[in-house]
Motif scaffolding. Structure first.
Motif, PDB file in Angstrom:
ATOM      1  N   ARG A  48       0.831  -1.208   0.000  1.00  6.86           N
ATOM      2  CA  ARG A  48       0.000   0.000   0.000  1.00  6.86           C
ATOM      3  C   ARG A  48       0.864   1.256   0.000  1.00  6.86           C
ATOM      4  O   ARG A  48       0.587   2.221  -0.705  1.00  6.86           O
ATOM      5  CB  ARG A  48      -0.913  -0.007   1.227  1.00  6.86           C
ATOM      6  N   TRP A  49       1.976   1.234   0.777  1.00  9.82           N
ATOM      7  CA  TRP A  49       2.867   2.398   0.821  1.00  9.82           C
ATOM      8  C   TRP A  49       3.640   2.553  -0.497  1.00  9.82           C
ATOM      9  O   TRP A  49       3.768   3.655  -1.020  1.00  9.82           O
ATOM     10  CB  TRP A  49       3.861   2.236   1.976  1.00  9.82           C
ATOM     11  N   ALA A  50       4.138   1.423  -1.029  1.00  2.77           N
ATOM     12  CA  ALA A  50       5.032   1.501  -2.191  1.00  2.77           C
ATOM     13  C   ALA A  50       4.280   1.681  -3.503  1.00  2.77           C
ATOM     14  O   ALA A  50       4.831   2.274  -4.448  1.00  2.77           O
ATOM     15  CB  ALA A  50       5.901   0.241  -2.267  1.00  2.77           C
ATOM     16  N   LEU A  51       3.011   1.196  -3.595  1.00  2.22           N
ATOM     17  CA  LEU A  51       2.316   1.228  -4.890  1.00  2.22           C
ATOM     18  C   LEU A  51       0.986   1.978  -4.833  1.00  2.22           C
ATOM     19  O   LEU A  51       0.763   2.925  -5.590  1.00  2.22           O
ATOM     20  CB  LEU A  51       2.089  -0.214  -5.378  1.00  2.22           C
ATOM     21  N   LEU A  52       0.082   1.540  -3.948  1.00  2.04           N
ATOM     22  CA  LEU A  52      -1.282   2.065  -4.003  1.00  2.04           C
ATOM     23  C   LEU A  52      -1.360   3.534  -3.601  1.00  2.04           C
ATOM     24  O   LEU A  52      -2.051   4.326  -4.249  1.00  2.04           O
ATOM     25  CB  LEU A  52      -2.187   1.211  -3.103  1.00  2.04           C
ATOM     26  N   ASP A  53      -0.655   3.900  -2.515  1.00  2.00           N
ATOM     27  CA  ASP A  53      -0.705   5.295  -2.040  1.00  2.00           C
ATOM     28  C   ASP A  53       0.486   6.106  -2.524  1.00  2.00           C
ATOM     29  O   ASP A  53       0.694   7.230  -2.035  1.00  2.00           O
ATOM     30  CB  ASP A  53      -0.736   5.314  -0.505  1.00  2.00           C
ATOM     31  N   ALA A  54       1.282   5.564  -3.442  1.00  2.00           N
ATOM     32  CA  ALA A  54       2.502   6.256  -3.871  1.00  2.00           C
ATOM     33  C   ALA A  54       2.169   7.417  -4.798  1.00  2.00           C
ATOM     34  O   ALA A  54       1.152   7.416  -5.488  1.00  2.00           O
ATOM     35  CB  ALA A  54       3.445   5.282  -4.565  1.00  2.00           C
ATOM     36  N   THR A  55       3.064   8.393  -4.791  1.00  2.97           N
ATOM     37  CA  THR A  55       2.968   9.538  -5.698  1.00  2.97           C
ATOM     38  C   THR A  55       4.067   9.399  -6.737  1.00  2.97           C
ATOM     39  O   THR A  55       5.248   9.394  -6.394  1.00  2.97           O
ATOM     40  CB  THR A  55       3.129  10.859  -4.919  1.00  2.97           C
ATOM     41  N   TRP A  56       3.671   9.279  -7.981  1.00  2.00           N
ATOM     42  CA  TRP A  56       4.658   9.008  -9.039  1.00  2.00           C
ATOM     43  C   TRP A  56       5.121  10.285  -9.714  1.00  2.00           C
ATOM     44  O   TRP A  56       6.223  10.325 -10.244  1.00  2.00           O
ATOM     45  CB  TRP A  56       4.065   8.048 -10.063  1.00  2.00           C
ATOM     46  N   THR A  57       4.268  11.292  -9.735  1.00  2.00           N
ATOM     47  CA  THR A  57       4.639  12.591 -10.311  1.00  2.00           C
ATOM     48  C   THR A  57       4.078  13.687  -9.408  1.00  2.00           C
ATOM     49  O   THR A  57       3.110  13.462  -8.667  1.00  2.00           O
ATOM     50  CB  THR A  57       4.064  12.760 -11.729  1.00  2.00           C
ATOM     51  N   GLY A  58       4.695  14.843  -9.490  1.00  2.00           N
ATOM     52  CA  GLY A  58       4.201  15.967  -8.705  1.00  2.00           C
ATOM     53  C   GLY A  58       5.297  16.586  -7.868  1.00  2.00           C
ATOM     54  O   GLY A  58       6.501  16.402  -8.135  1.00  2.00           O
ATOM     55  N   THR A  59       4.879  17.320  -6.839  1.00  2.00           N
ATOM     56  CA  THR A  59       5.807  18.034  -5.973  1.00  2.00           C
ATOM     57  C   THR A  59       5.869  17.374  -4.603  1.00  2.00           C
ATOM     58  O   THR A  59       5.147  16.414  -4.308  1.00  2.00           O
ATOM     59  CB  THR A  59       5.353  19.487  -5.816  1.00  2.00           C
ATOM     60  N   ALA A  60       6.721  17.933  -3.756  1.00  2.00           N
ATOM     61  CA  ALA A  60       6.829  17.407  -2.391  1.00  2.00           C
ATOM     62  C   ALA A  60       5.521  17.581  -1.627  1.00  2.00           C
ATOM     63  O   ALA A  60       5.162  16.742  -0.791  1.00  2.00           O
ATOM     64  CB  ALA A  60       7.976  18.106  -1.667  1.00  2.00           C
ATOM     65  N   GLN A  61       4.794  18.655  -1.931  1.00  2.00           N
ATOM     66  CA  GLN A  61       3.509  18.876  -1.269  1.00  2.00           C
ATOM     67  C   GLN A  61       2.494  17.802  -1.685  1.00  2.00           C
ATOM     68  O   GLN A  61       1.709  17.330  -0.856  1.00  2.00           O
ATOM     69  CB  GLN A  61       2.972  20.266  -1.612  1.00  2.00           C
ATOM     70  N   ASP A  62       2.522  17.403  -2.952  1.00  2.00           N
ATOM     71  CA  ASP A  62       1.641  16.326  -3.404  1.00  2.00           C
ATOM     72  C   ASP A  62       1.960  15.018  -2.677  1.00  2.00           C
ATOM     73  O   ASP A  62       1.058  14.259  -2.309  1.00  2.00           O
ATOM     74  CB  ASP A  62       1.785  16.131  -4.918  1.00  2.00           C
ATOM     75  N   CYS A  63       3.246  14.766  -2.501  1.00  2.00           N
ATOM     76  CA  CYS A  63       3.650  13.541  -1.790  1.00  2.00           C
ATOM     77  C   CYS A  63       3.173  13.571  -0.338  1.00  2.00           C
ATOM     78  O   CYS A  63       2.672  12.569   0.184  1.00  2.00           O
ATOM     79  CB  CYS A  63       5.171  13.393  -1.829  1.00  2.00           C
ATOM     80  N   ALA A  64       3.308  14.737   0.295  1.00  2.00           N
ATOM     81  CA  ALA A  64       2.897  14.847   1.696  1.00  2.00           C
ATOM     82  C   ALA A  64       1.386  14.660   1.835  1.00  2.00           C
ATOM     83  O   ALA A  64       0.903  14.110   2.831  1.00  2.00           O
ATOM     84  CB  ALA A  64       3.324  16.198   2.262  1.00  2.00           C
ATOM     85  N   ALA A  65       0.625  15.074   0.821  1.00  2.00           N
ATOM     86  CA  ALA A  65      -0.834  14.960   0.893  1.00  2.00           C
ATOM     87  C   ALA A  65      -1.294  13.505   0.797  1.00  2.00           C
ATOM     88  O   ALA A  65      -2.273  13.110   1.439  1.00  2.00           O
ATOM     89  CB  ALA A  65      -1.467  15.785  -0.221  1.00  2.00           C
ATOM     90  N   ARG A  66      -0.618  12.667   0.007  1.00  2.00           N
ATOM     91  CA  ARG A  66      -1.046  11.278  -0.181  1.00  2.00           C
ATOM     92  C   ARG A  66      -0.533  10.367   0.921  1.00  2.00           C
ATOM     93  O   ARG A  66      -1.189   9.408   1.304  1.00  2.00           O
ATOM     94  CB  ARG A  66      -0.567  10.766  -1.541  1.00  2.00           C
ATOM     95  N   GLY A  67       0.656  10.609   1.438  1.00  2.00           N
ATOM     96  CA  GLY A  67       1.163   9.809   2.549  1.00  2.00           C
ATOM     97  C   GLY A  67       1.922   8.559   2.173  1.00  2.00           C
ATOM     98  O   GLY A  67       2.552   7.942   3.016  1.00  2.00           O
ATOM     99  N   GLY A  68       1.856   8.131   0.914  1.00  2.00           N
ATOM    100  CA  GLY A  68       2.592   6.943   0.489  1.00  2.00           C
ATOM    101  C   GLY A  68       4.009   7.289   0.060  1.00  2.00           C
ATOM    102  O   GLY A  68       4.535   8.355   0.396  1.00  2.00           O
ATOM    103  N   ALA A  69       4.598   6.360  -0.668  1.00  2.00           N
ATOM    104  CA  ALA A  69       5.964   6.599  -1.148  1.00  2.00           C
ATOM    105  C   ALA A  69       5.975   7.740  -2.151  1.00  2.00           C
ATOM    106  O   ALA A  69       5.034   7.912  -2.929  1.00  2.00           O
ATOM    107  CB  ALA A  69       6.519   5.329  -1.781  1.00  2.00           C
ATOM    108  N   CYS A  70       7.052   8.508  -2.136  1.00  2.00           N
ATOM    109  CA  CYS A  70       7.172   9.650  -3.039  1.00  2.00           C
ATOM    110  C   CYS A  70       8.196   9.299  -4.130  1.00  2.00           C
ATOM    111  O   CYS A  70       9.357   9.690  -4.043  1.00  2.00           O
ATOM    112  CB  CYS A  70       7.603  10.900  -2.264  1.00  2.00           C
ATOM    113  N   TRP A  71       7.736   8.551  -5.129  1.00  2.00           N
ATOM    114  CA  TRP A  71       8.651   8.208  -6.221  1.00  2.00           C
ATOM    115  C   TRP A  71       8.889   9.405  -7.136  1.00  2.00           C
ATOM    116  O   TRP A  71       9.822   9.378  -7.962  1.00  2.00           O
ATOM    117  CB  TRP A  71       8.109   7.025  -7.005  1.00  2.00           C
ATOM    118  N   ALA A  72       8.056  10.429  -7.006  1.00  2.00           N
ATOM    119  CA  ALA A  72       8.328  11.671  -7.744  1.00  2.00           C
ATOM    120  C   ALA A  72       9.663  12.268  -7.309  1.00  2.00           C
ATOM    121  O   ALA A  72      10.359  12.912  -8.108  1.00  2.00           O
ATOM    122  CB  ALA A  72       7.202  12.665  -7.502  1.00  2.00           C
ATOM    123  N   PHE A  73      10.022  12.045  -6.051  1.00  2.00           N
ATOM    124  CA  PHE A  73      11.322  12.512  -5.551  1.00  2.00           C
ATOM    125  C   PHE A  73      12.472  11.826  -6.312  1.00  2.00           C
ATOM    126  O   PHE A  73      13.452  12.476  -6.683  1.00  2.00           O
ATOM    127  CB  PHE A  73      11.413  12.221  -4.057  1.00  2.00           C
TER     128      PHE A  73
END
Length: 360
Positions: A48-73
């Motif tokens: 769930r952290w690595a795939l379902l709730d992950a953020t693949w594109t966007g900014t750090a704020q987008d990653c913080a909003a979803r709570g999953g892994a921030c692969w956009a980083f």
């Protein structure tokens, strides 16, 4: 005497073999159920952290909003993680040097290219990779202080391993020498190097060695680190080669001498080829360990792949994504190390003698 033809032994089906391995006994069944329970406990939240709730594109704020892994980083910092502080407009040079080293490793791994010319190709390819990294083709010098990331990791590990091989063989021969002084020198070097951690050797090359140089003289820090790692690995390689030589029956050397071969001819043509073939798995294990231990160069201010990944997470705009940085670096190290391990098994089977191959 009449020959009786017997049916070929029936091998268990793959499903039956798996069932027997997992539930063949009460202990196996208990271990299997315990691991299944642990996987059921760990894998769902991890996926769930690595795939379902992950953020693949966007900014750090987008990653913080979803709570999953921030692969956009990782996507944003990929070039920094791979090449470190190397000048961004010249990243193609670092990529070209990486391809040169990787191509050299791939060619060396294929037995069809095992010729005398391959020995000459190694220093030429390494020199070409170093020249490209230094900016020789473009005339824009790039100091070694800004080399980092994957090119530094591959260059350091590959060069140290290749340079340590002849030194290790010489030390192994020296340790078996009948000349007392030669044997004592080889034993002293091997035992001293094996008695200290690599990090201490790196400190000596960085802090103590410059104090021994004449006033005004200096040696590049990366060259000092590479030399220290080479000597450290050579000590372990010497023991591996010596173990391989001891595994060769003494009758092999005696038979070669009886056929008129000199001592060095027997060693070069009979003993060493068998000894080196016997220790291929140990060589690969040492190479994987060296590849992973290059992360220690951070203590002398060099940034390999792991440390550039860690440094990427201190960017104020992407602060705190250490888990993603370490996960990406771990994936790169695992893929390369696992590939080397599988290659070792394949090469071991290919080089096995027919009798050994039939027994497997």
């Amino acid at each position: 005497m009449a020959l009786v033809s017997l049916p070929a032994p029936r091998l268990p089906a793959p499903a039956a073999a798996w069932r027997k391995g997992l539930f063949g006994s009460r202990l196996n069944a208990a271990i299997t159920l315990a691991f299944a329970g642990l996987a059921a406990l760990v894998l769902p939240p991890l996926l769930r952290w690595a795939l379902l709730d992950a953020t693949w594109t966007g900014t750090a704020q987008d990653c913080a909003a979803r709570g999953g892994a921030c692969w956009a980083f990782i996507g944003e910092k990929l070039r920094f993680i791979l090449f470190g502080l190397y000048p961004r407009p010249l990243h193609w040079q670092a990529a070209l040097a990486t391809l040169l080293v990787a191509g050299l490793i791939v060619v060396t791994a294929l037995p069809r290219f095992w010729r005398a010319r391959l020995v000459l190709a190694w220093p030429l390819a390494i020199a070409a990779a170093v020249a490209v990294m230094a900016g020789v083709p473009t005339g824009q010098p790039v100091p070694t202080q800004v080399w980092g990331g994957l090119p530094l990791t591959l260059l350091l590990a590959t060069t140290a391993f290749a340079a340590a091989f002849p030194i290790g063989v010489a030390l192994a021969l020296g340790r078996r020498s009948k000349l007392r002084l030669v044997r004592l020198i080889a034993v002293a070097f091997i035992e001293v190097m094996r008695g200290v951690p690599m990090i201490a050797v790196l400190y000596v090359s960085t802090l103590l060695f410059p104090l021994m140089l004449p006033a005004g003289a200096s040696v590049d820090k990366l060259l000092r680190a590479g030399t220290a790692v080479t000597l450290f690995v050579a000590a372990y390689m010497a023991e591996i080669v010596r173990a391989g030589m001891q595994a060769v029956p003494a009758g092999q050397d005696e038979a070669a001498r009886a056929l008129g071969l000199g001592r060095w001819q027997a060693m070069r043509l009979i003993v060493l080829p068998q000894a080196l073939r016997a220790v291929i798995p140990a060589f690969v294990t040492l190479g994987i360990g060296l590849f992973l231990d290059t992360t220690l160069v951070i203590v002398i201010g060099l940034f390999d792949l792991l440390n550039t990944a860690k440094t990427a997470a201190v960017d104020p705009q992407w602060l705190g994504f250490y888990t993603e940085a370490y996960a990406f670096a771990a994936l790169v190290y695992f893929v390369l190390s696992f590939g080397a391990s599988r290659y070792s098994l394949w090469l071991e089977r290919r080089l096995a003698l027919p009798a050994d191959r039939a027994s497997r």
